[in-house]
Enzyme design. Structure first.
Site, PDB file in Angstrom:
ATOM      1  N   ARG A   1       0.253  -7.672  14.127  1.00 46.96           N
ATOM      2  CA  ARG A   1      -0.315  -6.727  13.153  1.00 46.96           C
ATOM      3  C   ARG A   1      -1.249  -7.452  12.185  1.00 46.96           C
ATOM      4  O   ARG A   1      -2.298  -6.937  11.800  1.00 46.96           O
ATOM      5  CB  ARG A   1       0.814  -6.011  12.406  1.00 46.96           C
ATOM      6  CG  ARG A   1       1.519  -4.977  13.293  1.00 46.96           C
ATOM      7  CD  ARG A   1       2.857  -4.553  12.758  1.00 46.96           C
ATOM      8  NE  ARG A   1       2.767  -3.869  11.492  1.00 46.96           N
ATOM      9  CZ  ARG A   1       3.800  -3.728  10.651  1.00 46.96           C
ATOM     10  NH1 ARG A   1       4.984  -4.224  10.953  1.00 46.96           N
ATOM     11  NH2 ARG A   1       3.646  -3.087   9.533  1.00 46.96           N
TER      12      ARG A   1
ATOM     13  N   ARG B   1      11.889  -0.103  10.432  1.00 43.24           N
ATOM     14  CA  ARG B   1      10.832   0.154  11.411  1.00 43.24           C
ATOM     15  C   ARG B   1      10.949  -0.809  12.585  1.00 43.24           C
ATOM     16  O   ARG B   1      11.167  -2.003  12.404  1.00 43.24           O
ATOM     17  CB  ARG B   1       9.453  -0.021  10.737  1.00 43.24           C
ATOM     18  CG  ARG B   1       9.062   1.173   9.917  1.00 43.24           C
ATOM     19  CD  ARG B   1       7.825   0.915   9.091  1.00 43.24           C
ATOM     20  NE  ARG B   1       6.694   0.357   9.839  1.00 43.24           N
ATOM     21  CZ  ARG B   1       5.466   0.268   9.345  1.00 43.24           C
ATOM     22  NH1 ARG B   1       5.205   0.705   8.113  1.00 43.24           N
ATOM     23  NH2 ARG B   1       4.492  -0.251  10.058  1.00 43.24           N
TER      24      ARG B   1
ATOM     25  N   LYS C   1       0.831  -1.223   0.000  1.00 41.84           N
ATOM     26  CA  LYS C   1       0.000   0.000   0.000  1.00 41.84           C
ATOM     27  C   LYS C   1       0.859   1.264   0.000  1.00 41.84           C
ATOM     28  O   LYS C   1       0.625   2.183  -0.774  1.00 41.84           O
ATOM     29  CB  LYS C   1      -0.888   0.088   1.250  1.00 41.84           C
ATOM     30  CG  LYS C   1      -1.904  -0.991   1.438  1.00 41.84           C
ATOM     31  CD  LYS C   1      -2.834  -0.667   2.607  1.00 41.84           C
ATOM     32  CE  LYS C   1      -2.165  -0.524   3.967  1.00 41.84           C
ATOM     33  NZ  LYS C   1      -1.626  -1.745   4.552  1.00 41.84           N
TER      34      LYS C   1
ATOM     35  N   ARG D   1      12.259  -4.801   4.427  1.00 42.56           N
ATOM     36  CA  ARG D   1      12.099  -3.400   4.017  1.00 42.56           C
ATOM     37  C   ARG D   1      12.856  -2.402   4.894  1.00 42.56           C
ATOM     38  O   ARG D   1      13.077  -2.633   6.081  1.00 42.56           O
ATOM     39  CB  ARG D   1      10.624  -3.037   3.862  1.00 42.56           C
ATOM     40  CG  ARG D   1       9.799  -3.070   5.101  1.00 42.56           C
ATOM     41  CD  ARG D   1       8.333  -2.852   4.714  1.00 42.56           C
ATOM     42  NE  ARG D   1       7.509  -2.744   5.897  1.00 42.56           N
ATOM     43  CZ  ARG D   1       6.201  -2.577   5.874  1.00 42.56           C
ATOM     44  NH1 ARG D   1       5.560  -2.506   4.732  1.00 42.56           N
ATOM     45  NH2 ARG D   1       5.526  -2.490   7.002  1.00 42.56           N
TER      46      ARG D   1
ATOM     47  N   ARG E   1      -9.127   1.601   9.327  1.00 45.64           N
ATOM     48  CA  ARG E   1      -8.654   0.257   9.666  1.00 45.64           C
ATOM     49  C   ARG E   1      -9.663  -0.479  10.537  1.00 45.64           C
ATOM     50  O   ARG E   1      -9.437  -1.634  10.893  1.00 45.64           O
ATOM     51  CB  ARG E   1      -7.361   0.385  10.442  1.00 45.64           C
ATOM     52  CG  ARG E   1      -6.121  -0.156   9.733  1.00 45.64           C
ATOM     53  CD  ARG E   1      -4.961   0.161  10.643  1.00 45.64           C
ATOM     54  NE  ARG E   1      -3.742  -0.532  10.381  1.00 45.64           N
ATOM     55  CZ  ARG E   1      -2.723   0.012   9.718  1.00 45.64           C
ATOM     56  NH1 ARG E   1      -2.825   1.191   9.167  1.00 45.64           N
ATOM     57  NH2 ARG E   1      -1.596  -0.660   9.619  1.00 45.64           N
TER      58      ARG E   1
HETATM   59  P1  AMP Z   1       1.312   1.231   9.042  1.00 46.80           P
HETATM   60  O1  AMP Z   1       2.468   2.137   8.751  1.00 46.80           O
HETATM   61  O2  AMP Z   1       0.081   1.582   8.269  1.00 46.80           O
HETATM   62  O3  AMP Z   1       1.676  -0.235   8.924  1.00 46.80           O
HETATM   63  O4  AMP Z   1       0.931   1.479  10.574  1.00 46.80           O
HETATM   64  C1  AMP Z   1       1.850   1.217  11.620  1.00 46.80           C
HETATM   65  C2  AMP Z   1       1.112   1.126  12.956  1.00 46.80           C
HETATM   66  O5  AMP Z   1       0.462   2.379  13.224  1.00 46.80           O
HETATM   67  C3  AMP Z   1      -0.006   0.097  13.006  1.00 46.80           C
HETATM   68  O6  AMP Z   1       0.469  -1.200  13.328  1.00 46.80           O
HETATM   69  C4  AMP Z   1      -0.892   0.670  14.121  1.00 46.80           C
HETATM   70  O7  AMP Z   1      -0.315   0.438  15.398  1.00 46.80           O
HETATM   71  C5  AMP Z   1      -0.804   2.161  13.851  1.00 46.80           C
HETATM   72  N1  AMP Z   1      -1.856   2.625  12.917  1.00 46.80           N
HETATM   73  C6  AMP Z   1      -1.674   3.148  11.666  1.00 46.80           C
HETATM   74  N2  AMP Z   1      -2.852   3.490  11.101  1.00 46.80           N
HETATM   75  C7  AMP Z   1      -3.808   3.169  12.010  1.00 46.80           C
HETATM   76  C8  AMP Z   1      -5.221   3.244  12.029  1.00 46.80           C
HETATM   77  N3  AMP Z   1      -5.915   3.725  10.969  1.00 46.80           N
HETATM   78  N4  AMP Z   1      -5.873   2.813  13.138  1.00 46.80           N
HETATM   79  C9  AMP Z   1      -5.212   2.342  14.207  1.00 46.80           C
HETATM   80  N5  AMP Z   1      -3.874   2.226  14.265  1.00 46.80           N
HETATM   81  C10 AMP Z   1      -3.163   2.630  13.176  1.00 46.80           C
END
Ligand code: AMP
Length: 217
Positions: free
Chosen positions: A175, A164, A15, A130, A90
């Site tokens: 996750r 990360r 994404k 990554r 989400r």
């Molecule tokens: P991502 O970079 O999208 O993989 O997000 C990394 C982490 O941020 C996720 O594992 C969640 O802990 C938090 N996070 C990101 N977007 C959301 C969301 N829309 N709702 C809740 N937690 C989020």
């Protein structure tokens, strides 16, 4: 009318990579809640510390915080070019809050919710490799997307890279679990509204980009 395009899919489905490419090609603004939260963590504030512990556990940050962040961001003027939502909504309450936000504004319309379809086995390998540029945030991968010159960012020339802290095997499992518990029901939610498009995310980056462009243009 301002287009809102939603990218839906599990961690590691591509994404973020595609949101960067599609944003470059179309001018749509990428809004990544993960990036926004990581910059709050970097600031070292009390809220940032709390967010970090939730994110490192692979859990979801509360709907209240996320909805407030997105609401504020959507009100900024650059979003009038149209937006790609990467990592939001989400959960069902987030999707409903987005629907309310958009119905309050006569400008925005959801053009499509794009499902990045991919098997679990592939995700873990993708996530494990990554890394990104510490300076400009450009994303790379040990196998699929190396910098052209080893150790140097293609985009800004920096030699500093970062991985990360939530991209480790244990956190990835949580996750994925959070994805299946909370996010997967959104496929049905958007399908019922006639907004769901499905793409095969286990294809080369360029091919996936072409598919998405066909949907958003
Ligand atoms: P991502 O970079 O999208 O993989 O997000 C990394 C982490 O941020 C996720 O594992 C969640 O802990 C938090 N996070 C990101 N977007 C959301 C969301 N829309 N709702 C809740 N937690 C989020």
């Amino acid at each position: 009318m301002t287009d809102v395009v939603i990218f839906l899919g599990p961690p590691g489905c591509g994404k973020g990579t595609q949101a960067d490419v599609i944003s470059d090609k179309t001018g749509l603004v990428k809004l990544s809640t993960g990036d926004m939260l990581r910059s709050a963590v970097k600031s070292g504030s009390d809220l940032g510390k709390k967010l970090k512990s939730v994110m490192d556990a692979g859990e979801l940050v509360s709907d209240e915080i996320i909805v407030a962040i997105i609401k504020e961001r959507l009100n900024q003027s650059d979003c009038s070019k149209g937006v790609i939502l990467d990592g939001f909504p989400r959960t069902l309450p987030q999707a409903e809050a987005l629907g309310e936000m958009l119905s309050d504004s006569s400008d925005y319309i959801i053009k499509s919710a794009i499902k990045f379809d991919i098997a679990d086995e592939i995700l873990v390998g993708r996530i494990a490799g990554r890394f990104s540029c510490s300076n400009c945030g450009a994303g790379y991968h040990d196998h699929f997307k190396k910098p052209v010159k080893e150790g140097v960012c293609d985009n800004c020339g920096s030699r500093e890279f970062t991985r990360r802290s939530d991209d480790n095997e244990a956190t990835v499992k949580s996750r994925l679990q959070a994805f299946y518990d909370s996010t997967e029901p959104l496929y049905q939610y958007y399908h019922a509204q006639g907004l769901l498009a499905i793409i095969d995310a286990d294809r080369p980056i360029d091919e996936v980009t072409a598919k998405i462009l066909g949907i958003v243009k």
